[in-house]
Design a protein around this motif. Structure first.
Motif, PDB file in Angstrom:
ATOM      1  N   ALA A 145       0.807  -1.226   0.000  1.00 38.76           N
ATOM      2  CA  ALA A 145       0.000   0.000   0.000  1.00 38.76           C
ATOM      3  C   ALA A 145       0.840   1.275   0.000  1.00 38.76           C
ATOM      4  O   ALA A 145       0.523   2.216  -0.741  1.00 38.76           O
ATOM      5  CB  ALA A 145      -0.981  -0.009   1.175  1.00 38.76           C
ATOM      6  N   PRO A 146       1.910   1.374   0.793  1.00 37.38           N
ATOM      7  CA  PRO A 146       2.710   2.604   0.766  1.00 37.38           C
ATOM      8  C   PRO A 146       3.861   2.562  -0.237  1.00 37.38           C
ATOM      9  O   PRO A 146       4.731   3.431  -0.210  1.00 37.38           O
ATOM     10  CB  PRO A 146       3.256   2.673   2.195  1.00 37.38           C
ATOM     11  N   ASP A 147       3.867   1.571  -1.127  1.00 38.04           N
ATOM     12  CA  ASP A 147       5.021   1.346  -2.011  1.00 38.04           C
ATOM     13  C   ASP A 147       4.571   1.167  -3.463  1.00 38.04           C
ATOM     14  O   ASP A 147       4.618   0.053  -4.015  1.00 38.04           O
ATOM     15  CB  ASP A 147       5.790   0.116  -1.529  1.00 38.04           C
ATOM     16  N   PRO A 148       4.149   2.243  -4.115  1.00 40.80           N
ATOM     17  CA  PRO A 148       3.656   2.117  -5.497  1.00 40.80           C
ATOM     18  C   PRO A 148       4.712   1.621  -6.480  1.00 40.80           C
ATOM     19  O   PRO A 148       4.372   0.931  -7.440  1.00 40.80           O
ATOM     20  CB  PRO A 148       3.193   3.533  -5.841  1.00 40.80           C
ATOM     21  N   ASP A 149       5.980   1.959  -6.261  1.00 39.33           N
ATOM     22  CA  ASP A 149       7.021   1.502  -7.179  1.00 39.33           C
ATOM     23  C   ASP A 149       7.120  -0.022  -7.176  1.00 39.33           C
ATOM     24  O   ASP A 149       7.206  -0.658  -8.235  1.00 39.33           O
ATOM     25  CB  ASP A 149       8.373   2.106  -6.801  1.00 39.33           C
TER      26      ASP A 149
END
Length: 371
Positions: free
Chosen positions: A98-102
């Motif tokens: 969730a906090p890591d789009p890459d």
């Protein structure tokens, strides 16, 4: 099935996806197990132990990713590892997308089948593959906070348990779940002045009954949270919304109400952190200071106690690994709705709703992947 475990490459990460004992179980089930040389050194599991268990030792991570149908890890794949994933390959590990789009976009581009430990559920509504690491992190949060409070590490110079004639340190624990409960056990054991905040009356009742006079409970609303944070020497952020980004509960403005040298420990940092001023740190450089307040936000806290953590993790991840290897991922997930909740990315699509919402992409239900 060919199953492989590479050596973890995240900063100061000493855990390993499979212990020699787990490797043996997979071999007994008729599977071929490959382990990168040195992968188990951090827990004292030398290559020869894996060989004795029936596994094969390979020299590089490239051999693992090129050969294996399922890759079993501990931490989320780093960019160099994500580049080696291939279509249809099973990745079984913690992801925290969730906090890591890459990372999410890389996994989508790979076409791999990505099963995240942290979203697998239990019949009772818990998160059984996350629980042991939450227990470790909760207990470690008090150790880490106590060290950060020492004057030599930038803290106020407060001993959490106090001494006769001097009051103990005050600890505010935000969240009464697994992390918060284990943090409270350690804190109460030290003799600290402990307050636990939560929004669930049943959690507050359970925690209050267990700790009795050794810890206080308060309902978590804005006023109570602000008051508790302002009074605390040490604040533990122990908030979790399964699969989703953590809410920012402690604002930068609230830091101004705290005494200089007080400490924040953000155990929710894997999911983005629950303090507005949090950013991930490492065991090599674990703390930083904002507005006079010491922040500890190591994203792989259990990696510091690698042996305990690895064996606790394998206890809960191995049964599912065996099921996936024996049945194939699709049949295993069809037969177990709780394991199916672990599927986060499949065929270039996000199959966990909270992750899709967090990164702004379309959501495809797990049922579609299993059809």
């Amino acid at each position: 099935m060919i199953i492989g475990t590479p050596k973890e490459i995240k900063n100061h990460e000493y855990r390993v996806g499979l212990t020699p004992e787990s490797a043996r179980e997979l071999v007994v089930h008729g599977h071929r197990v490959l382990v990168q040389t040195g992968a188990g050194e951090g827990i004292g599991a030398h290559d020869r132990y894996y060989v004795e268990a029936g596994a094969e030792i390979v020299q590089t991570a490239e051999e693992i990713f090129a050969t294996c149908e399922m890759v079993v890890k501990v931490k989320e794949p780093q960019p160099v590892e994500r580049a080696m994933l291939r279509e249809g390959q099973i990745l079984y590990t913690y992801l925290h997308l969730a906090p890591d789009p890459d990372q999410t976009r890389d996994l989508m581009a790979s076409g791999a089948v990505c099963i995240a430990y942290e979203t697998v559920t239990s019949p009772h509504g818990g998160l059984p593959l996350l629980k042991p690491m939450s227990q470790v992190a909760g207990r470690m949060s008090i150790q880490a906070g106590a060290t950060a409070l020492e004057k030599a590490h930038g803290g106020r110079g407060v001993l959490l348990g106090g001494v006769p004639g001097v009051a103990p340190g005050k600890i505010c624990i935000i969240g009464g779940g697994v992390v918060g409960f284990n943090a409270a056990q350690m804190a109460a054991g030290l003799g600290a002045d402990v307050t636990i905040l939560d929004r669930d009356p049943e959690v507050l009742e359970r925690v209050g009954t267990f700790f009795e006079a050794r810890a206080k409970t308060r309902f978590s609303n804005r006023a109570n949270l602000a008051e508790c944070v302002a009074e605390a020497d040490l604040v533990i952020g122990a908030v979790l919304i399964p699969g989703a980004e953590a809410p920012k509960l402690v604002t930068r403005e609230m830091l101004g109400t705290m005494r200089p040298g007080s400490v924040l420990v953000d155990v929710a940092i894997d999911q983005g952190g629950c303090f507005e001023t949090s950013h991930a740190t490492t065991h090599a450089d674990p703390t930083y200071v904002v507005d006079g307040i010491v922040h500890y936000a190591v994203a792989n806290m259990p990696g510091a106690v690698a042996r305990t953590s690895t064996y606790a993790l394998n206890n809960v991840t191995l049964p599912h690994a065996l099921r996936i290897a024996d049945l194939g991922w699709k049949e295993a997930l069809k037969r177990d709705v709780h394991l199916a909740q672990g599927l986060n990315v499949w065929n270039g699509k996000v199959t966990f709703e909270a992750v899709a919402e967090a990164i702004g992409t379309d959501y495809v239900p797990v049922e579609q992947a299993l059809a």
